[in-house]
Scaffold this motif. Structure first.
Motif, PDB file in Angstrom:
ATOM      1  N   GLU A  89    -102.287  -6.949 -12.522  1.00 23.47           N
ATOM      2  CA  GLU A  89    -100.940  -7.144 -13.059  1.00 23.47           C
ATOM      3  C   GLU A  89    -100.065  -5.897 -12.898  1.00 23.47           C
ATOM      4  N   GLN A  90    -100.642  -4.740 -13.131  1.00 31.85           N
ATOM      5  CA  GLN A  90     -99.878  -3.487 -13.008  1.00 31.85           C
ATOM      6  C   GLN A  90     -99.431  -3.255 -11.568  1.00 31.85           C
ATOM      7  N   GLN A  91    -100.341  -3.498 -10.631  1.00 30.92           N
ATOM      8  CA  GLN A  91    -100.005  -3.311  -9.212  1.00 30.92           C
ATOM      9  C   GLN A  91     -98.934  -4.315  -8.784  1.00 30.92           C
ATOM     10  N   ALA A  92     -99.034  -5.546  -9.255  1.00 34.49           N
ATOM     11  CA  ALA A  92     -98.037  -6.564  -8.922  1.00 34.49           C
ATOM     12  C   ALA A  92     -96.661  -6.153  -9.451  1.00 34.49           C
ATOM     13  N   ASP A  93     -96.629  -5.604 -10.671  1.00 41.76           N
ATOM     14  CA  ASP A  93     -95.370  -5.133 -11.255  1.00 41.76           C
ATOM     15  C   ASP A  93     -94.785  -3.993 -10.417  1.00 41.76           C
ATOM     16  N   LEU A  94     -95.635  -3.070  -9.995  1.00 36.47           N
ATOM     17  CA  LEU A  94     -95.182  -1.947  -9.170  1.00 36.47           C
ATOM     18  C   LEU A  94     -94.662  -2.434  -7.819  1.00 36.47           C
ATOM     19  N   LEU A  95     -95.378  -3.347  -7.192  1.00 36.79           N
ATOM     20  CA  LEU A  95     -94.925  -3.905  -5.910  1.00 36.79           C
ATOM     21  C   LEU A  95     -93.581  -4.617  -6.075  1.00 36.79           C
ATOM     22  N   PHE A  96     -93.462  -5.380  -7.151  1.00 35.70           N
ATOM     23  CA  PHE A  96     -92.223  -6.112  -7.416  1.00 35.70           C
ATOM     24  C   PHE A  96     -91.042  -5.144  -7.540  1.00 35.70           C
ATOM     25  N   LYS A  97     -91.213  -4.113  -8.337  1.00 34.86           N
ATOM     26  CA  LYS A  97     -90.128  -3.145  -8.546  1.00 34.86           C
ATOM     27  C   LYS A  97     -89.833  -2.349  -7.284  1.00 34.86           C
ATOM     28  N   THR A  98     -90.879  -1.885  -6.593  1.00 35.30           N
ATOM     29  CA  THR A  98     -90.713  -1.075  -5.387  1.00 35.30           C
ATOM     30  C   THR A  98     -90.060  -1.868  -4.258  1.00 35.30           C
ATOM     31  N   SER A  99     -90.290  -3.169  -4.236  1.00 36.77           N
ATOM     32  CA  SER A  99     -89.737  -4.020  -3.178  1.00 36.77           C
ATOM     33  C   SER A  99     -88.261  -4.341  -3.394  1.00 36.77           C
TER      34      SER A  99
END
Length: 138
Positions: A89-99
């Motif tokens: 979940e944390q990585q998905a949140d980071l990918l979402f924001k970074t993208s």
């Protein structure tokens, strides 16, 4: 396109293509809309789903071309990223924001371990189709 539930409908003469689905008699005699309406809904769902796939808005079984404009769609986008990239979940949140909150870009970033710019370039080069980006990388 003439889409009816009657093989002899007068509407057919106006369509370049005819789709006439015979659904048979209704369970409740005299109720002529139940099966016909259901059949038309199912066919229209199939047509729109196939169209979304052809337009590159689907990856695997995910509608990835989401515009995350509210809380529900933001959460759905993150869940999609998590599922598609097999991350937490944390990585998905980071990918979402970074993208830049772009699920398709985030998925490519996660799958290929590339930057936002690289993911956007790969998607552009491949017509917006994630599966082409991933297949091209193999």
């Amino acid at each position: 396109m003439a889409f009816t539930n009657n093989q002899n409908a007068p509407l057919h003469e106006y369509g370049d293509h005819v789709l006439a689905i015979d659904v048979g008699p209704e369970v409740v005699m005299g109720s002529t809309r139940m099966k016909a309406g259901t059949s038309q809904k199912l066919v229209l769902n199939m047509i729109t789903t196939a169209t979304m796939i052809q337009l590159g808005k689907v990856y695997e079984n995910l509608m990835v071309d989401v515009q995350p404009v509210n809380k529900k769609l933001i959460e759905r986008s993150k869940a999609m990223i998590q599922y598609a990239t097999d991350c937490d979940e944390q990585q998905a949140d980071l990918l979402f924001k970074t993208s830049g909150k772009k699920p398709k870009v985030a998925i490519v970033m996660g799958l290929l371990q590339v930057s936002k710019d690289e993911a956007e370039q790969l998607l552009e080069k491949n017509g917006g189709y994630i599966y082409r980006v991933v297949d091209d990388d193999q």
